[in-house]
Design a protein around this motif. Structure first.
Motif, PDB file in Angstrom:
ATOM      1  N   LEU A   6      20.956 -11.429 -10.912  1.00 30.09           N
ATOM      2  CA  LEU A   6      20.666 -12.779 -11.371  1.00 30.09           C
ATOM      3  C   LEU A   6      19.244 -13.125 -10.975  1.00 30.09           C
ATOM      4  N   SER A   7      18.452 -13.583 -11.939  1.00 31.03           N
ATOM      5  CA  SER A   7      17.040 -13.839 -11.710  1.00 31.03           C
ATOM      6  C   SER A   7      16.658 -15.222 -12.180  1.00 31.03           C
ATOM      7  N   TYR A   8      15.582 -15.726 -11.617  1.00 32.49           N
ATOM      8  CA  TYR A   8      14.957 -16.960 -12.078  1.00 32.49           C
ATOM      9  C   TYR A   8      13.454 -16.798 -11.929  1.00 32.49           C
ATOM     10  N   ARG A   9      12.702 -17.591 -12.661  1.00 33.38           N
ATOM     11  CA  ARG A   9      11.247 -17.507 -12.639  1.00 33.38           C
ATOM     12  C   ARG A   9      10.695 -18.649 -11.790  1.00 33.38           C
ATOM     13  N   CYS A  10       9.808 -18.311 -10.870  1.00 31.32           N
ATOM     14  CA  CYS A  10       9.169 -19.304 -10.010  1.00 31.32           C
ATOM     15  C   CYS A  10       8.197 -20.150 -10.833  1.00 31.32           C
ATOM     16  N   ASN A  11       8.163 -21.452 -10.552  1.00 35.77           N
ATOM     17  CA  ASN A  11       7.289 -22.347 -11.304  1.00 35.77           C
ATOM     18  C   ASN A  11       5.815 -22.183 -10.937  1.00 35.77           C
ATOM     19  N   SER A  12       5.533 -21.810  -9.704  1.00 34.48           N
ATOM     20  CA  SER A  12       4.135 -21.764  -9.288  1.00 34.48           C
ATOM     21  C   SER A  12       3.478 -20.405  -9.550  1.00 34.48           C
ATOM     22  N   CYS A  13       4.146 -19.309  -9.186  1.00 37.67           N
ATOM     23  CA  CYS A  13       3.492 -18.001  -9.348  1.00 37.67           C
ATOM     24  C   CYS A  13       3.983 -17.241 -10.587  1.00 37.67           C
ATOM     25  N   LYS A  14       5.004 -17.744 -11.269  1.00 35.59           N
ATOM     26  CA  LYS A  14       5.528 -17.170 -12.519  1.00 35.59           C
ATOM     27  C   LYS A  14       6.080 -15.755 -12.349  1.00 35.59           C
ATOM     28  N   GLU A  26      31.082 -20.725  -6.136  1.00 28.62           N
ATOM     29  CA  GLU A  26      30.551 -20.091  -4.926  1.00 28.62           C
ATOM     30  C   GLU A  26      29.511 -20.963  -4.245  1.00 28.62           C
ATOM     31  N   ARG A  27      28.593 -21.524  -5.021  1.00 22.70           N
ATOM     32  CA  ARG A  27      27.521 -22.347  -4.470  1.00 22.70           C
ATOM     33  C   ARG A  27      27.978 -23.764  -4.161  1.00 22.70           C
ATOM     34  N   GLY A  28      28.877 -24.309  -4.998  1.00 23.32           N
ATOM     35  CA  GLY A  28      29.378 -25.662  -4.791  1.00 23.32           C
ATOM     36  C   GLY A  28      28.497 -26.752  -5.364  1.00 23.32           C
ATOM     37  N   ASN A  29      27.418 -26.382  -6.046  1.00 26.53           N
ATOM     38  CA  ASN A  29      26.502 -27.364  -6.601  1.00 26.53           C
ATOM     39  C   ASN A  29      25.885 -26.794  -7.869  1.00 26.53           C
ATOM     40  N   ASN A  30      25.519 -27.686  -8.807  1.00 29.28           N
ATOM     41  CA  ASN A  30      24.906 -27.237 -10.055  1.00 29.28           C
ATOM     42  C   ASN A  30      23.492 -26.720  -9.858  1.00 29.28           C
ATOM     43  N   GLU A  31      22.811 -27.208  -8.827  1.00 25.27           N
ATOM     44  CA  GLU A  31      21.432 -26.819  -8.589  1.00 25.27           C
ATOM     45  C   GLU A  31      21.334 -26.034  -7.291  1.00 25.27           C
ATOM     46  N   PHE A  32      20.356 -25.167  -7.226  1.00 21.12           N
ATOM     47  CA  PHE A  32      20.123 -24.412  -6.002  1.00 21.12           C
ATOM     48  C   PHE A  32      18.650 -24.497  -5.651  1.00 21.12           C
ATOM     49  N   ASN A  33      18.376 -24.464  -4.370  1.00 20.08           N
ATOM     50  CA  ASN A  33      17.022 -24.571  -3.856  1.00 20.08           C
ATOM     51  C   ASN A  33      16.703 -23.264  -3.142  1.00 20.08           C
ATOM     52  N   GLU A  34      15.858 -22.467  -3.731  1.00 13.37           N
ATOM     53  CA  GLU A  34      15.518 -21.150  -3.183  1.00 13.37           C
ATOM     54  C   GLU A  34      14.026 -21.078  -2.909  1.00 13.37           C
ATOM     55  N   ARG A  35      13.682 -20.306  -1.901  1.00 14.30           N
ATOM     56  CA  ARG A  35      12.273 -20.049  -1.581  1.00 14.30           C
ATOM     57  C   ARG A  35      11.829 -18.809  -2.351  1.00 14.30           C
ATOM     58  N   CYS A  36      10.680 -18.896  -2.988  1.00 12.62           N
ATOM     59  CA  CYS A  36      10.119 -17.761  -3.726  1.00 12.62           C
ATOM     60  C   CYS A  36       9.741 -16.665  -2.743  1.00 12.62           C
ATOM     61  N   LYS A  37      10.068 -15.431  -3.081  1.00 11.61           N
ATOM     62  CA  LYS A  37       9.777 -14.298  -2.206  1.00 11.61           C
ATOM     63  C   LYS A  37       8.297 -13.930  -2.208  1.00 11.61           C
ATOM     64  N   TYR A  38       7.564 -14.392  -3.214  1.00 13.69           N
ATOM     65  CA  TYR A  38       6.176 -13.982  -3.359  1.00 13.69           C
ATOM     66  C   TYR A  38       5.189 -15.046  -2.882  1.00 13.69           C
ATOM     67  N   CYS A  39       5.405 -16.318  -3.277  1.00 15.95           N
ATOM     68  CA  CYS A  39       4.451 -17.365  -2.901  1.00 15.95           C
ATOM     69  C   CYS A  39       4.979 -18.297  -1.816  1.00 15.95           C
ATOM     70  N   GLY A  40       6.295 -18.328  -1.590  1.00 15.37           N
ATOM     71  CA  GLY A  40       6.868 -19.137  -0.525  1.00 15.37           C
ATOM     72  C   GLY A  40       7.219 -20.555  -0.899  1.00 15.37           C
ATOM     73  N   ASN A  41       6.986 -20.967  -2.134  1.00 17.37           N
ATOM     74  CA  ASN A  41       7.335 -22.324  -2.556  1.00 17.37           C
ATOM     75  C   ASN A  41       8.832 -22.437  -2.786  1.00 17.37           C
ATOM     76  N   PHE A  42       9.353 -23.632  -2.482  1.00 16.74           N
ATOM     77  CA  PHE A  42      10.748 -23.895  -2.789  1.00 16.74           C
ATOM     78  C   PHE A  42      10.873 -24.249  -4.260  1.00 16.74           C
ATOM     79  N   THR A  43      11.845 -23.646  -4.919  1.00 14.79           N
ATOM     80  CA  THR A  43      12.070 -23.876  -6.338  1.00 14.79           C
ATOM     81  C   THR A  43      13.471 -24.425  -6.520  1.00 14.79           C
ATOM     82  N   LYS A  44      13.578 -25.618  -7.096  1.00 16.47           N
ATOM     83  CA  LYS A  44      14.876 -26.217  -7.368  1.00 16.47           C
ATOM     84  C   LYS A  44      15.209 -25.964  -8.832  1.00 16.47           C
ATOM     85  N   LYS A  45      16.272 -25.198  -9.060  1.00 14.29           N
ATOM     86  CA  LYS A  45      16.658 -24.803 -10.415  1.00 14.29           C
ATOM     87  C   LYS A  45      18.118 -25.149 -10.661  1.00 14.29           C
TER      88      LYS A  45
END
Length: 110
Positions: A3-11, A29-48
């Motif tokens: 499962l993948s998502y695209r970071c908003n800042s570093c793409k 599993e998550r319990g919420n429609n949205e998840f807040n993950e830290r990008c592995k490359y730039c470190g920004n939090f991405t809410k998707k």
């Protein structure tokens, strides 16, 4: 299936580790429609939203299927069987992988 998502800042694409096979299972599993993950490359939090995730193909299972087919061919070769039966094992792994990722990408949650 990854499962993948695209970071908003570093793409760049980031992956999420989960055992869910569809978006509804991921929601449970998550319990919420949205998840807040830290990008592995730039470190920004991405809410998707969960619907913004997409399933990529994971070819490690296909490589495992090829290894099983090679081992099966070695054992069946001595018995005189043709190895086309064992050649279908990686194809079966590949079609199952494609089917799972397609099913995940087609389903959406509200």
């Amino acid at each position: 299936m990854k499962l993948s998502y695209r970071c908003n800042s570093c793409k760049r694409d980031n992956t999420i580790k989960t055992r869910a096979t569809d978006r509804h299972g991921l929601l449970m599993e998550r319990g919420n429609n949205e998840f807040n993950e830290r990008c592995k490359y730039c470190g920004n939090f991405t809410k998707k939203h969960i619907n913004r995730l997409y399933a990529d193909d994971d070819y490690t299972l296909v490589l495992i299927g090829i290894a099983i087919a090679i081992i099966g061919t070695c054992f069946l070769w001595d018995l005189g069987y043709i190895s086309t039966l064992t050649g279908t094992i990686p194809i079966w792994f590949w079609t199952e992988m494609k089917k799972k990722s397609s099913t995940f990408n087609q389903s959406l949650v509200k």
